[in-house]
Design a protein around this motif. Structure first.
Motif, short mmCIF file in Angstrom:
data_model
loop_
_atom_site.label_atom_id
_atom_site.label_comp_id
_atom_site.label_asym_id
_atom_site.label_seq_id
_atom_site.Cartn_x
_atom_site.Cartn_y
_atom_site.Cartn_z
N VAL A 166 1.05 -1.29 0.04
CA VAL A 166 -0.17 0.13 -0.61
C VAL A 166 1.27 1.16 0.52
N VAL A 167 0.60 1.99 -0.94
CA VAL A 167 1.59 3.23 -1.19
C VAL A 167 1.24 4.93 -1.41
N GLY A 168 -0.85 4.48 -1.01
CA GLY A 168 -1.80 5.39 -0.46
C GLY A 168 -2.78 5.29 -0.18
N PHE A 169 -3.52 5.60 0.01
CA PHE A 169 -5.10 6.00 0.04
C PHE A 169 -6.08 7.05 -0.02
N ALA A 170 -6.89 6.99 -0.29
CA ALA A 170 -8.11 7.67 -0.56
C ALA A 170 -9.64 7.71 0.16
N ILE A 171 -10.00 8.77 0.29
CA ILE A 171 -11.53 7.97 1.17
C ILE A 171 -12.51 9.28 0.63
N THR A 172 -13.47 7.97 -0.05
CA THR A 172 -14.47 8.77 -1.10
C THR A 172 -16.16 8.67 -0.24
N SER A 173 -17.06 9.50 -0.34
CA SER A 173 -18.03 9.75 0.42
C SER A 173 -19.78 10.94 0.15
N PRO A 174 -20.66 10.51 0.10
CA PRO A 174 -20.92 11.95 -0.12
C PRO A 174 -21.17 13.03 0.87
N ALA A 175 -21.20 14.26 -0.04
CA ALA A 175 -20.59 15.70 0.71
C ALA A 175 -21.25 15.56 1.39
N GLU A 195 -10.04 12.36 1.47
CA GLU A 195 -8.79 12.36 2.11
C GLU A 195 -7.58 11.83 1.03
N LEU A 196 -6.79 12.53 0.49
CA LEU A 196 -6.19 11.88 -0.65
C LEU A 196 -4.77 11.75 0.05
N THR A 197 -3.90 10.41 0.16
CA THR A 197 -2.94 10.55 0.63
C THR A 197 -1.78 9.58 -0.10
N HIS A 242 1.34 7.38 -8.36
CA HIS A 242 0.08 6.68 -7.60
C HIS A 242 -0.85 7.97 -7.31
N GLY A 243 -0.68 9.86 -7.26
CA GLY A 243 -1.73 9.74 -6.74
C GLY A 243 -2.68 10.28 -7.90
N SER A 244 -1.99 10.37 -8.81
CA SER A 244 -3.09 10.40 -9.92
C SER A 244 -4.50 9.37 -10.52
N ARG A 245 -3.13 7.90 -9.93
CA ARG A 245 -4.10 6.76 -9.78
C ARG A 245 -5.62 6.77 -9.32
N LEU A 246 -5.21 7.38 -7.94
CA LEU A 246 -5.87 7.48 -6.98
C LEU A 246 -6.91 7.85 -6.38
N LEU A 247 -6.14 9.69 -7.88
CA LEU A 247 -7.92 10.38 -7.52
C LEU A 247 -8.88 10.03 -8.86
N GLN A 248 -7.78 9.45 -9.56
CA GLN A 248 -9.30 8.61 -10.80
C GLN A 248 -9.85 8.01 -9.98
#
Length: 184
Positions: free
Chosen positions: A76-85, A100-102, A112-118
């Motif tokens: 694991v080199v990064g993580f993101a959390i998505t949810s309803p606003a 969060e996008l870390t 990694h950040g670009s892939r995670l954001l996408q």
């Protein structure tokens, strides 16, 4: 001759990822918040952090709250959390949030950040959100440039967070947004 490609991917996090996500989050916060908080405020109990992540990953509070991880091979080199606003001026049906996008500090700048954001935006689109929002520190030019290059822009919302609970350490944040499509 074909060059070998990196073994990288993103996927939904599993409860077994809790130790790796907790450790990564603590390392990243120590770097990202070092200029804002004293070292004792950044000290966190890794066992407590891991337990909190196990809870989040094992029993999300909403089916549309997702934790995604970026992997290099099986690490694991990064993580993101998505949810309803959740902002009062957002529509929780139409607006999703990247909470969060870390990316692990030594792994930054490697895509990694670009892939995670996408992956986060794709996840929000699959949940039928039509707009994504994310809060970032107003003074974090690198993150703002990163989001800007991905098509995000400020939407005029701003806030001030109390980082230590005393009111003596605050950070100004701006909200960025982007339109997303739920069409496959």
């Amino acid at each position: 001759m074909e060059r070998p490609s990196a073994d990288v991917s993103c996927r939904v996090a599993w409860a077994d990822d809790a130790p790796a996500v907790a450790a990564l989050q603590l390392r990243a916060r120590a770097v990202d918040l070092a200029a804002l908080l004293p070292p004792e405020a950044l000290a966190a109990d890794a066992v407590d952090a891991e337990a909190a992540w196990r809870q989040v990953l094992g029993r999300p509070v909403d089916a549309r709250v997702r934790v995604l991880v970026a992997l290099e091979r099986n690490r694991v080199v990064g993580f993101a959390i998505t949810s309803p606003a959740t902002d009062p001026d957002c529509d929780p049906v139409a607006d999703g949030e990247v909470l969060e996008l870390t990316v692990d500090p030594p792994e930054r700048g490697r895509g990694h950040g670009s892939r995670l954001l996408q992956a986060a935006v794709d996840t929000l689109a699959a949940d039928r959100f039509t707009r994504a929002v994310a809060w970032t520190n107003a003074a974090d030019d690198a993150v703002r440039r990163f989001l800007d290059s991905a098509g995000w822009a400020p939407d005029t919302a701003h806030r001030e967070l109390d980082l230590d609970g005393s009111g003596s350490v605050t950070v100004k944040q701006v909200r960025l947004h982007t339109a997303i499509s739920s069409e496959a």
